[in-house]
Design an enzyme around this catalytic site. Structure first.
Site, mmCIF file in Angstrom:
data_model
loop_
_atom_site.group_PDB
_atom_site.id
_atom_site.type_symbol
_atom_site.label_atom_id
_atom_site.label_comp_id
_atom_site.label_asym_id
_atom_site.label_seq_id
_atom_site.Cartn_x
_atom_site.Cartn_y
_atom_site.Cartn_z
ATOM 1 N N HIS A 1 0.829 -1.207 0.000
ATOM 2 C CA HIS A 1 0.000 0.000 0.000
ATOM 3 C C HIS A 1 0.865 1.260 0.000
ATOM 4 C CE1 HIS A 1 -3.449 -2.592 0.952
ATOM 5 N NE2 HIS A 1 -2.660 -3.161 1.841
ATOM 6 N N SER B 1 14.163 19.735 -17.245
ATOM 7 C CA SER B 1 13.047 20.667 -17.260
ATOM 8 C C SER B 1 13.478 21.946 -17.969
ATOM 9 C CB SER B 1 12.601 20.999 -15.830
ATOM 10 O OG SER B 1 11.740 22.113 -15.798
#
Length: 439
Positions: A141, A262
């Site tokens: 999880h 970026s």
């Protein structure tokens, strides 16, 4: 598929040149079989091989008039063969050529994909052995669970891709069938021995029963197999994406010296390859629904499947070929940070060994319910920053009534979690397990 996500070897399979070459071989082998049966003159079969040729541009020109690709091809072929061309395509129908060619193209594509999988498996195996004992935290999880190793993570993906290879091999066999059975598949105007001959020459098996077309359940299985492989690609890519997150930083894609992450933020090192693979996997899986819908054709045949296959076959195989090659390169150059893995493993101060404490208490005589409550209570206190887990356990009278402090300390030895790594590796890779030392 756009050139950005294509590799030439796979793309060539779906080129017009390759398609017409296969058509020519189908027709020529059929003529040989017809001549051997005495249906057409042997000289006609020889003429097809000796003078037969085609031009893609000329076929396209004829098709603009005839609106039928196979007729356009046969017309162009006849322009080269001459009068003997009247014996070509004896008793055959267009689907005999189209479906048999499609089978050849799919087997060609499958062979490339099988080679891709072999390359990926080799890289996964090498990196799995490299990190067989590299400790890291296992997560369920998304939350820290118990220790595992990075090598075990990769071994699990290796096993999955090995299953995928077996599935693809079976799917290849499933689609490798030849149909030269004539209109509605009854062999009324073509001897079944022609089909057997063509099949043997092309490395295919005769389709047991065709209805002018090869049944599309075969092709549906093929595309479902490609989709399953793509899902495995995405599962591994997703794992790398999570491990590269700033807060985790346990592994990352190789970042070249001149690479830019970026246009706005010079510090960025993004998992662009893994993200790209996630998107490509979606494209491959998108072929499944139309492939399944192709199974239900009208009566003996219609051509509703044709337009679908002209798109999904090249797109799915070209995309998966590219994705497998990209994934192989990504794993080959993956940068792994064992020190960061150790830091993350120890971040919760031993909470990852809560089950060992639970089991030790039950073995010492405490009921499981009471043991669970006692361990959880101390674990939650440690989670909230009220002390280290081991210290809280040793200060808890309810627990020390069953476990001595030195016994508690012994429950936090990470080597405990590695004792069966060799067993798992042997199950996955066979007897070649490498060193069993915990180091």
């Amino acid at each position: 598929m756009i050139p950005r996500y294509s590799r030439p070897k796979m793309t060539r399979i779906w080129s017009s040149e390759n398609r017409y070459r296969i058509w020519f071989e189908i027709e020529s082998h059929a003529c040989d079989a017809q001549a051997a049966l005495g249906v057409i003159p042997e000289s006609a079969a020889r003429a097809v091989w000796e003078r037969g040729a085609f031009e893609v541009e000329r076929i396209d020109e004829i098709e603009r008039e005839t609106r039928h690709d196979v007729i356009a091809f046969l017309t162009n072929l006849a322009e080269h063969v001459g009068p003997e061309a009247r014996f070509v395509h004896q008793g055959m129908t267009s689907s005999d050529v189209l479906d048999t060619c499609f089978a050849v193209q799919l087997t060609q594509a499958a062979d490339i994909l099988l080679a891709d999988l072999d390359a990926l498996l080799a890289v996964l195996k090498r990196r799995a052995f490299e990190h067989k004992l590299t400790l890291t935290v296992g997560r369920s999880h998304g939350i820290h669970a118990e220790p595992t190793t990075f090598g075990l993570k990769l071994a699990g993906h290796y096993a999955e891709f090995a299953r995928n290879r077996a599935r693809l091999s079976a799917a290849r066999h499933e689609v490798a069938t030849c149909a030269i059975s004539g209109a509605v598949g009854t062999f009324a105007n073509v001897d079944p021995r022609v089909e057997a001959h063509v099949a043997k020459k092309l490395g295919l098996e005769p389709e047991p029963i065709s209805t002018q077309v090869i049944p599309r359940d075969r092709h549906a299985q093929f595309f479902m197999t490609l989709a399953l492989i793509a899902s495995s690609v995405e599962r591994l890519a997703t794992e790398i994406r999570h491990l590269q997150r700033t807060e985790v930083r346990e592994a990352e894609e190789y970042f070249a010296p001149a690479q830019k992450g970026s246009s706005a933020m010079p510090h960025k090192r993004n998992p662009v390859l893994a993200e790209n693979l996630t998107g490509l996997a979606r494209l491959v899986r998108s072929a499944v629904a139309p492939a399944l819908e192709n199974v239900a054709l009208w009566h003996e045949r219609d051509i509703s499947h044709s337009s679908v296959e002209r798109v999904i076959a090249p797109d799915a195989t070209v995309t998966l070929d590219f994705a497998l090659a990209r994934l192989t390169g990504m794993i080959d150059r993956l940068v792994v940070y064992p020190e960061r893995m150790r830091e993350n493993l120890e971040a919760l101060g031993g909470l990852v060994d809560s089950q060992r404490v639970l089991l030790a208490l039950t073995q010492a005589g405490m009921s499981r319910e009471d043991a669970y409550r006692a361990v959880q209570r101390n674990a939650m206190a440690a989670w909230d920053g009220k002390g280290r887990f081991t210290d809280l356990l040793k200060e808890n009278a309810e627990i020390t009534r069953y476990l001595k402090p030195q016994t508690i300390d012994g429950l936090f030895d990470t080597a405990y979690h590695l004792k069966h790594v060799d067993t798992i590796f042997r199950r996955v890779f066979g007897d070649e397990i490498g060193s069993s030392s915990f180091g």
